[in-house]
Design a protein around this motif. Structure first.
Motif, PDB file in Angstrom:
ATOM      1  N   ILE A 152       0.709  -1.046  -0.145  1.00 52.57           N
ATOM      2  CA  ILE A 152      -0.120   0.004  -0.081  1.00 52.57           C
ATOM      3  C   ILE A 152       0.670   1.131  -0.166  1.00 52.57           C
ATOM      4  O   ILE A 152       1.658   1.468   0.747  1.00 52.57           O
ATOM      5  N   GLN A 153       0.604   2.269  -0.931  1.00 53.70           N
ATOM      6  CA  GLN A 153       1.323   3.535  -1.008  1.00 53.70           C
ATOM      7  C   GLN A 153       0.441   4.418  -0.849  1.00 53.70           C
ATOM      8  O   GLN A 153      -0.903   4.318  -0.664  1.00 53.70           O
ATOM      9  N   THR A 154       0.543   5.654  -0.866  1.00 48.97           N
ATOM     10  CA  THR A 154      -0.358   6.954  -0.789  1.00 48.97           C
ATOM     11  C   THR A 154      -0.334   7.842  -2.248  1.00 48.97           C
ATOM     12  O   THR A 154       0.640   8.013  -2.838  1.00 48.97           O
ATOM     13  N   PHE A 155      -1.318   8.056  -2.661  1.00 48.51           N
ATOM     14  CA  PHE A 155      -1.640   8.873  -3.911  1.00 48.51           C
ATOM     15  C   PHE A 155      -2.508   9.732  -3.910  1.00 48.51           C
ATOM     16  O   PHE A 155      -3.680   9.360  -3.494  1.00 48.51           O
ATOM     17  N   ARG A 156      -2.362  11.215  -3.734  1.00 45.26           N
ATOM     18  CA  ARG A 156      -3.229  11.952  -3.507  1.00 45.26           C
ATOM     19  C   ARG A 156      -3.873  11.944  -2.146  1.00 45.26           C
ATOM     20  O   ARG A 156      -5.191  11.945  -2.209  1.00 45.26           O
ATOM     21  N   ASP A 157      -3.278  11.534  -1.174  1.00 49.58           N
ATOM     22  CA  ASP A 157      -3.577  11.608   0.319  1.00 49.58           C
ATOM     23  C   ASP A 157      -4.606  10.224   0.390  1.00 49.58           C
ATOM     24  O   ASP A 157      -5.524  10.245   1.302  1.00 49.58           O
ATOM     25  N   MET A 158      -4.521   9.374  -0.547  1.00 48.27           N
ATOM     26  CA  MET A 158      -5.635   8.154  -0.651  1.00 48.27           C
ATOM     27  C   MET A 158      -4.621   7.034  -0.419  1.00 48.27           C
ATOM     28  O   MET A 158      -3.731   6.802  -1.149  1.00 48.27           O
ATOM     29  N   PRO A 159      -4.968   5.772   0.406  1.00 45.29           N
ATOM     30  CA  PRO A 159      -4.353   4.601   0.057  1.00 45.29           C
ATOM     31  C   PRO A 159      -4.553   3.975  -1.100  1.00 45.29           C
ATOM     32  O   PRO A 159      -5.673   3.820  -1.766  1.00 45.29           O
ATOM     33  N   VAL A 160      -3.505   3.477  -1.791  1.00 48.94           N
ATOM     34  CA  VAL A 160      -3.470   2.725  -3.100  1.00 48.94           C
ATOM     35  C   VAL A 160      -2.725   1.515  -3.198  1.00 48.94           C
ATOM     36  O   VAL A 160      -1.594   1.415  -2.461  1.00 48.94           O
ATOM     37  N   VAL A 161      -2.797   0.836  -4.479  1.00 51.79           N
ATOM     38  CA  VAL A 161      -1.983  -0.087  -4.795  1.00 51.79           C
ATOM     39  C   VAL A 161      -1.968  -0.187  -6.200  1.00 51.79           C
ATOM     40  O   VAL A 161      -2.734   0.704  -6.924  1.00 51.79           O
ATOM     41  N   TYR A 162      -1.023  -0.718  -6.807  1.00 50.71           N
ATOM     42  CA  TYR A 162      -0.707  -0.579  -8.324  1.00 50.71           C
ATOM     43  C   TYR A 162      -1.083  -1.854  -8.937  1.00 50.71           C
ATOM     44  O   TYR A 162      -0.066  -2.895  -8.747  1.00 50.71           O
ATOM     45  N   ALA A 163      -2.025  -1.615  -9.788  1.00 45.10           N
ATOM     46  CA  ALA A 163      -2.348  -3.082 -10.455  1.00 45.10           C
ATOM     47  C   ALA A 163      -1.401  -3.055 -11.904  1.00 45.10           C
ATOM     48  O   ALA A 163      -0.870  -2.044 -12.433  1.00 45.10           O
ATOM     49  N   LYS A 164      -1.359  -4.352 -12.070  1.00 46.83           N
ATOM     50  CA  LYS A 164      -0.451  -4.709 -13.665  1.00 46.83           C
ATOM     51  C   LYS A 164      -1.337  -5.429 -14.421  1.00 46.83           C
ATOM     52  O   LYS A 164      -2.045  -6.302 -14.249  1.00 46.83           O
ATOM     53  N   VAL A 165      -1.403  -5.010 -15.840  1.00 53.06           N
ATOM     54  CA  VAL A 165      -2.025  -5.500 -16.861  1.00 53.06           C
ATOM     55  C   VAL A 165      -1.005  -5.516 -17.825  1.00 53.06           C
ATOM     56  O   VAL A 165      -0.770  -4.436 -18.553  1.00 53.06           O
ATOM     57  N   GLY A 166      -0.551  -6.661 -18.342  1.00 52.66           N
ATOM     58  CA  GLY A 166       0.741  -6.644 -19.431  1.00 52.66           C
ATOM     59  C   GLY A 166       1.729  -5.947 -18.811  1.00 52.66           C
ATOM     60  O   GLY A 166       2.301  -6.266 -17.680  1.00 52.66           O
ATOM     61  N   ASN A 167       2.340  -5.029 -19.764  1.00 51.06           N
ATOM     62  CA  ASN A 167       3.444  -4.339 -19.121  1.00 51.06           C
ATOM     63  C   ASN A 167       3.044  -2.797 -18.601  1.00 51.06           C
ATOM     64  O   ASN A 167       3.805  -2.209 -18.101  1.00 51.06           O
ATOM     65  N   VAL A 168       1.953  -2.684 -18.307  1.00 50.59           N
ATOM     66  CA  VAL A 168       1.354  -1.269 -17.810  1.00 50.59           C
ATOM     67  C   VAL A 168       0.956  -1.465 -16.248  1.00 50.59           C
ATOM     68  O   VAL A 168       0.494  -2.435 -15.740  1.00 50.59           O
ATOM     69  N   GLY A 181       8.418  -3.111  -4.304  1.00 49.21           N
ATOM     70  CA  GLY A 181       8.763  -2.016  -5.348  1.00 49.21           C
ATOM     71  C   GLY A 181       7.629  -1.137  -5.621  1.00 49.21           C
ATOM     72  O   GLY A 181       7.840  -0.567  -6.687  1.00 49.21           O
ATOM     73  N   ALA A 182       6.633  -1.252  -4.976  1.00 44.77           N
ATOM     74  CA  ALA A 182       5.496  -0.361  -5.360  1.00 44.77           C
ATOM     75  C   ALA A 182       6.107   1.275  -5.096  1.00 44.77           C
ATOM     76  O   ALA A 182       5.281   1.879  -5.958  1.00 44.77           O
ATOM     77  N   PHE A 183       6.847   1.382  -4.384  1.00 46.77           N
ATOM     78  CA  PHE A 183       7.216   2.962  -4.246  1.00 46.77           C
ATOM     79  C   PHE A 183       7.908   3.462  -5.509  1.00 46.77           C
ATOM     80  O   PHE A 183       7.956   4.368  -5.723  1.00 46.77           O
ATOM     81  N   LEU A 184       8.496   2.405  -6.095  1.00 44.13           N
ATOM     82  CA  LEU A 184       9.231   2.907  -7.470  1.00 44.13           C
ATOM     83  C   LEU A 184       8.234   3.240  -8.544  1.00 44.13           C
ATOM     84  O   LEU A 184       8.449   3.872  -9.325  1.00 44.13           O
ATOM     85  N   ILE A 185       7.111   2.405  -8.526  1.00 40.21           N
ATOM     86  CA  ILE A 185       6.071   2.442  -9.550  1.00 40.21           C
ATOM     87  C   ILE A 185       5.576   3.941  -9.216  1.00 40.21           C
ATOM     88  O   ILE A 185       5.403   4.898 -10.127  1.00 40.21           O
ATOM     89  N   ARG A 186       5.240   4.293  -7.952  1.00 41.79           N
ATOM     90  CA  ARG A 186       4.724   5.556  -7.363  1.00 41.79           C
ATOM     91  C   ARG A 186       5.874   6.760  -8.027  1.00 41.79           C
ATOM     92  O   ARG A 186       5.352   7.950  -8.510  1.00 41.79           O
ATOM     93  N   ALA A 187       6.993   6.353  -7.614  1.00 39.76           N
ATOM     94  CA  ALA A 187       8.051   7.498  -7.932  1.00 39.76           C
ATOM     95  C   ALA A 187       8.093   7.728  -9.397  1.00 39.76           C
ATOM     96  O   ALA A 187       8.279   8.917  -9.808  1.00 39.76           O
ATOM     97  N   ASP A 188       8.027   6.768 -10.386  1.00 40.08           N
ATOM     98  CA  ASP A 188       8.156   6.952 -11.697  1.00 40.08           C
ATOM     99  C   ASP A 188       6.666   7.786 -12.230  1.00 40.08           C
ATOM    100  O   ASP A 188       6.856   8.707 -13.044  1.00 40.08           O
ATOM    101  N   ILE A 189       5.507   7.495 -11.548  1.00 40.18           N
ATOM    102  CA  ILE A 189       4.318   8.140 -12.055  1.00 40.18           C
ATOM    103  C   ILE A 189       4.572   9.669 -11.675  1.00 40.18           C
ATOM    104  O   ILE A 189       4.185  10.460 -12.315  1.00 40.18           O
ATOM    105  N   GLU A 190       4.848   9.710 -10.379  1.00 41.38           N
ATOM    106  CA  GLU A 190       4.967  11.199  -9.807  1.00 41.38           C
ATOM    107  C   GLU A 190       5.906  11.865 -10.787  1.00 41.38           C
ATOM    108  O   GLU A 190       5.784  13.344 -10.858  1.00 41.38           O
TER     109      GLU A 190
END
Length: 420
Positions: free
Chosen positions: A355-371, A403-412
């Motif tokens: 679980i990470q934080t995105f716009r002050d909301m709890p989130v996870v990062y889903a994966k579909v294919g390479n996205v 590695g969820a925080f790495l996905i978040r960092a890339d998006i940010e």
């Protein structure tokens, strides 16, 4: 407050994303993306309408697309125009389809209200989808399609592996309630003995030294009685190790202990429970006991809960049995313990570390294919290992754990945040 469909969220990706800070390189390209109110000073690549929404034009007819979410759940509000003049909303019919990552489609019909067409339904988070809008005015059909992505990035399998990204599927889990406490190792009362002379007199012999092991019944001292002048032997009352020697030959034995013996196998851990925790702890419950450096971990059980409350700390003491003999846990050693006080199965959960934080909301990062794409989740019960999910993620969806925080960092890095 009204946001256009491309303003209502700001983490929007354009083209290939990168993870240069950690050596990851995103692969593939997203569809042309819409500006969701970026604060970077860039020019919009679409026309805006009077309500600051995306203005879609075909000939003289135009439709302004907004998402309204001030005090209500996010909803579509479309404003129709003919030759840039407002059109009565009851003269226009509209249908909208949102195709999300993974193929899920959300469809909306619209009803006229005041000067706009109101979408019938909530625009669920995340606001990331391919948009298809079909409208009809004056017996003529109009259609528009565009991509509107939020919190999304593309990463090659090789790059994800290099970064240590791991995945799991969301599903049922057993949540184990636990209480984490600090404690110390102590010798049990029955594992400690103070050896005294039976009758006052002169000490004639002391046959063991400090730190020496003794067995029960072994003679460890001899004393000459002051009354009978006879010499009697004093045996060890328990087996153990001499931890104190308080007299010497030639001295007078009276009421002070000659020796103190402790059994290194008769150990327990003492933990201090606050009242709110003491209500949950029961004799027989499992406890994970750990050395402070976590070099040694073992499972034990609660053997006793003392009925009295410490007046100074307002705590209750719990005793946890420790197996001895291996020299790992010694009396006086500081330790940590996790008391397992209950468990409950839940139909849907994710790893808490995911679980990470995105716009002050709890989130996870889903994966579909390479996205990879953000999922805003509603959480329920939480333990250090699992968190119950009450909404925002479907059973069976693949999500990022490590590695969820790495996905978040890339998006940010790919855009600015939206201020609600």
């Amino acid at each position: 407050m009204t946001y256009n469909l491309n303003q209502s969220r700001r983490f929007w990706l354009l083209g290939a994303a990168s993870l240069s800070a950690i050596g990851l390189v995103a692969c593939g390209k997203s569809k042309p993306e819409d500006d969701h109110g970026h604060a970077d000073g860039g020019e919009d690549d679409f026309e805006r309408g009077p309500h600051n929404g995306r203005l879609l034009r075909t000939g003289d007819f135009s439709l302004e697309v907004t998402i309204y979410e001030s005090g209500v759940e996010p909803e579509f509000r479309f404003y129709p125009y003919w030759q840039d003049k407002p059109v009565a909303p009851n003269a226009v019919t509209v249908m909208t389809r949102l195709t999300r990552l993974g193929g899920k489609v959300d469809s909306f019909t619209f009803q006229p209200q005041e000067d706009y067409l109101r979408g019938q339904g909530v625009v669920e988070e995340p606001h990331s989808f391919d948009v298809r809008i079909d409208a009809r005015y004056r017996d003529k059909a109009y259609a528009w399609a565009y991509a509107s992505y939020e919190g999304r990035t593309t990463i090659s399998p090789e790059a994800a592996t290099t970064a240590g990204v791991t995945l799991e599927q969301a599903g049922p889990a057993t949540l184990i309630d636990r209480i984490d406490l600090s404690g110390r190792v102590e010798t049990k009362p029955e594992g400690r003995s103070e050896v005294r002379a039976w009758y006052p007199g002169r000490i004639m012999a002391m046959t063991v030294e400090l730190g020496q092991s003794v067995r029960k019944g072994q003679v460890i001292a001899r004393v000459e009685s002051s009354e009978s002048l006879q010499i009697y032997a004093i045996p060890a009352p328990i087996s153990g190790v001499v931890i104190e020697k308080n007299a010497n030959v030639g001295g007078v034995a009276y009421d002070a202990p000659l020796y103190v013996i402790a059994d290194p196998n008769a150990l327990h851990a003492e933990f201090f429970l606050f009242p709110r925790d003491a209500e949950k702890v029961r004799v027989g419950q499992k406890v994970e006991v750990r050395a402070l450096d976590r070099s040694h971990i073992l499972m034990a059980e609660v053997e006793a809960i003392l009925p009295s409350v410490n007046e100074a700390t307002q705590t209750v003491m719990a005793h946890v049995h420790l197996p001895g003999g291996d020299g790992v846990f010694r009396s006086g050693l500081g330790i940590e313990g996790s008391f397992f006080t209950g468990e409950q199965g839940v139909p849907l959960a994710v790893r808490t570390e995911a679980i990470q934080t995105f716009r002050d909301m709890p989130v996870v990062y889903a994966k579909v294919g390479n996205v990879y794409e953000v999922r805003m989740i509603k959480v329920g019960r939480k333990t250090p290992e699992w968190t119950e999910v009450l909404g925002g993620l479907d059973p069976g969806e693949t999500y990022v754990v490590k590695g969820a925080f790495l996905i978040r960092a890339d998006i940010e890095k790919s855009g600015a945040s939206h201020d609600h």
